[in-house]
Design a protein around this motif. Structure first.
Motif, short mmCIF file in Angstrom:
data_model
loop_
_atom_site.label_atom_id
_atom_site.label_comp_id
_atom_site.label_asym_id
_atom_site.label_seq_id
_atom_site.Cartn_x
_atom_site.Cartn_y
_atom_site.Cartn_z
N ASP A 18 0.85 -1.19 0.00
CA ASP A 18 0.00 0.00 0.00
C ASP A 18 0.89 1.24 0.00
OD1 ASP A 18 -2.15 1.70 0.13
OD2 ASP A 18 -2.66 1.25 2.21
N HIS A 19 1.30 1.69 -1.19
CA HIS A 19 2.17 2.86 -1.30
C HIS A 19 1.87 3.63 -2.58
CE1 HIS A 19 4.32 0.18 -4.02
NE2 HIS A 19 4.80 1.27 -4.59
N THR A 20 2.36 4.86 -2.63
CA THR A 20 2.25 5.68 -3.82
C THR A 20 3.35 6.72 -3.82
OG1 THR A 20 0.72 6.95 -5.21
CG2 THR A 20 0.67 7.43 -2.85
N VAL A 21 3.66 7.24 -4.98
CA VAL A 21 4.61 8.34 -5.10
C VAL A 21 3.85 9.53 -5.65
CG1 VAL A 21 6.74 9.16 -6.19
CG2 VAL A 21 6.55 6.78 -5.46
N VAL A 22 3.90 10.63 -4.92
CA VAL A 22 3.26 11.86 -5.35
C VAL A 22 4.36 12.90 -5.49
CG1 VAL A 22 1.57 13.65 -4.79
CG2 VAL A 22 1.14 11.28 -4.11
N GLY A 23 4.55 13.38 -6.70
CA GLY A 23 5.65 14.31 -6.95
C GLY A 23 6.97 13.60 -6.71
N ALA A 28 3.60 5.54 2.25
CA ALA A 28 3.22 4.14 2.42
C ALA A 28 2.48 3.95 3.74
CB ALA A 28 4.46 3.24 2.41
N ALA A 29 1.65 2.93 3.75
CA ALA A 29 0.98 2.46 4.96
C ALA A 29 1.56 1.07 5.23
CB ALA A 29 -0.52 2.41 4.76
N PRO A 30 2.69 1.01 5.92
CA PRO A 30 3.37 -0.28 6.12
C PRO A 30 2.55 -1.32 6.87
CG PRO A 30 4.88 1.51 6.56
CD PRO A 30 3.51 2.11 6.42
N VAL A 31 1.72 -0.88 7.82
CA VAL A 31 0.90 -1.82 8.59
C VAL A 31 -0.57 -1.43 8.35
CG1 VAL A 31 0.35 -2.74 10.87
CG2 VAL A 31 2.70 -2.10 10.33
N PRO A 32 -1.30 -2.25 7.61
CA PRO A 32 -2.70 -1.94 7.35
C PRO A 32 -3.52 -1.84 8.64
CG PRO A 32 -1.94 -3.74 5.95
CD PRO A 32 -0.87 -3.47 6.96
N GLY A 33 -4.44 -0.91 8.65
CA GLY A 33 -5.32 -0.77 9.81
C GLY A 33 -4.79 0.13 10.91
N ALA A 57 10.10 9.86 7.41
CA ALA A 57 9.31 10.38 8.53
C ALA A 57 8.11 9.49 8.79
CB ALA A 57 8.84 11.80 8.24
N VAL A 58 7.73 9.40 10.05
CA VAL A 58 6.51 8.71 10.46
C VAL A 58 5.47 9.80 10.70
CG1 VAL A 58 5.45 7.25 12.22
CG2 VAL A 58 7.79 6.82 11.49
N VAL A 59 4.34 9.65 10.04
CA VAL A 59 3.30 10.69 10.08
C VAL A 59 2.00 10.09 10.59
CG1 VAL A 59 2.04 12.38 8.70
CG2 VAL A 59 4.40 11.81 8.12
N HIS A 60 1.35 10.84 11.50
CA HIS A 60 0.02 10.48 12.01
C HIS A 60 -0.96 11.46 11.38
CE1 HIS A 60 -3.35 10.13 14.82
NE2 HIS A 60 -2.85 8.93 15.12
N GLU A 122 14.87 0.02 6.31
CA GLU A 122 14.36 -1.19 6.98
C GLU A 122 14.56 -1.10 8.49
OE1 GLU A 122 14.69 -6.07 6.81
OE2 GLU A 122 16.03 -4.86 5.58
N GLN A 123 15.73 -0.67 8.93
CA GLN A 123 15.98 -0.53 10.37
C GLN A 123 15.06 0.51 10.99
OE1 GLN A 123 20.16 0.42 10.52
NE2 GLN A 123 20.69 -1.70 11.03
N TYR A 124 14.90 1.64 10.31
CA TYR A 124 14.05 2.71 10.84
C TYR A 124 12.59 2.26 10.94
CZ TYR A 124 11.80 7.26 11.33
OH TYR A 124 11.04 8.32 11.77
N THR A 125 12.09 1.65 9.88
CA THR A 125 10.68 1.25 9.89
C THR A 125 10.43 0.08 10.85
OG1 THR A 125 11.02 -0.11 7.92
CG2 THR A 125 10.17 2.11 7.59
N ALA A 126 11.43 -0.71 11.15
CA ALA A 126 11.25 -1.81 12.10
C ALA A 126 10.90 -1.29 13.49
CB ALA A 126 12.51 -2.67 12.17
N VAL A 127 11.36 -0.08 13.81
CA VAL A 127 11.04 0.51 15.11
C VAL A 127 9.58 0.96 15.16
CG1 VAL A 127 11.54 2.47 16.63
CG2 VAL A 127 13.41 1.26 15.50
N TRP A 128 9.12 1.61 14.11
CA TRP A 128 7.78 2.19 14.08
C TRP A 128 6.72 1.25 13.54
CZ3 TRP A 128 6.63 6.37 16.70
CH2 TRP A 128 7.66 7.23 17.07
N PHE A 129 7.12 0.32 12.70
CA PHE A 129 6.18 -0.61 12.07
C PHE A 129 6.70 -2.04 12.23
CE2 PHE A 129 6.34 3.40 9.66
CZ PHE A 129 5.03 3.85 9.83
N PRO A 130 6.73 -2.56 13.46
CA PRO A 130 7.29 -3.90 13.68
C PRO A 130 6.58 -4.95 12.84
CG PRO A 130 6.73 -2.85 15.77
CD PRO A 130 6.21 -1.97 14.69
#
Length: 162
Positions: A18-23, A28-33, A57-60, A122-130
């Motif tokens: 679930d990803h896209t490139v804009v500009g 991406a939404a690494p973990v659905p839901g 960056a991790v965005v809410h 991969e290392q960065y996203t493993a922290v925020w999106f295990p």
């Protein structure tokens, strides 16, 4: 000029379905839901139209940016081979960077090796999106692969025999 960002991010081979490139930005939404999203941009340098890395960056959606990390091309060896081949010296505008000016038919980031960047992401996203990489990675088919392992020596190598 275009940075050809979709092609650059495709070259990173990020596993998120679930990803896209804009500009020039990858989302991406690494973990659905879950509400957390991943955003990756190119980082500018002090020189116009010159880029020196990526910013992940991790965005809410309600709280905005929660965390970010800068991943420089120099630190991750992205243009090491290219710079070595062209004898580009550190502390120059071209070292470890790319700009919007390039040869026709070639991307501006021509010569990039993205293995180090991919590992850092991969290392960065493993922290925020295990577990996101495990869940998103394509499953390998288990198959029989012949392995050629050498037979162990019958006598210890270098040992004296009597």
């Amino acid at each position: 000029m275009s940075l050809q960002a979709p092609e650059f991010f495709a070259m990173l081979c990020l596993p998120f379905a679930d990803h896209t490139v804009v500009g020039n930005t990858y989302y991406a939404a690494p973990v659905p839901g879950t509400p957390l999203r991943l955003r990756i941009d190119f980082t500018c340098t002090i020189h116009a139209d010159t880029y020196g890395g990526l910013r992940a960056a991790v965005v809410h959606p309600e709280r905005g940016e929660i965390d970010a990390v800068a991943l420089s091309f120099v630190d991750h060896g992205t243009f090491h081979r290219r710079d070595e081949a062209t004898n580009t010296r550190p502390n120059t505008k071209q070292y470890g960077t790319f700009d919007t000016y390039h040869r026709p038919g070639r991307p501006p980031w021509d010569g990039a090796v993205t293995t180090g960047l991919r590992g850092a992401i991969e290392q960065y996203t493993a922290v925020w999106f295990p577990g996101a990489w495990d869940a998103s990675a394509p499953k390998r088919a288990a198959g029989r692969t012949p392995r050629s392992t050498p037979a162990p020596p019958t006598a210890p190598v270098g040992a004296r025999t009597r």
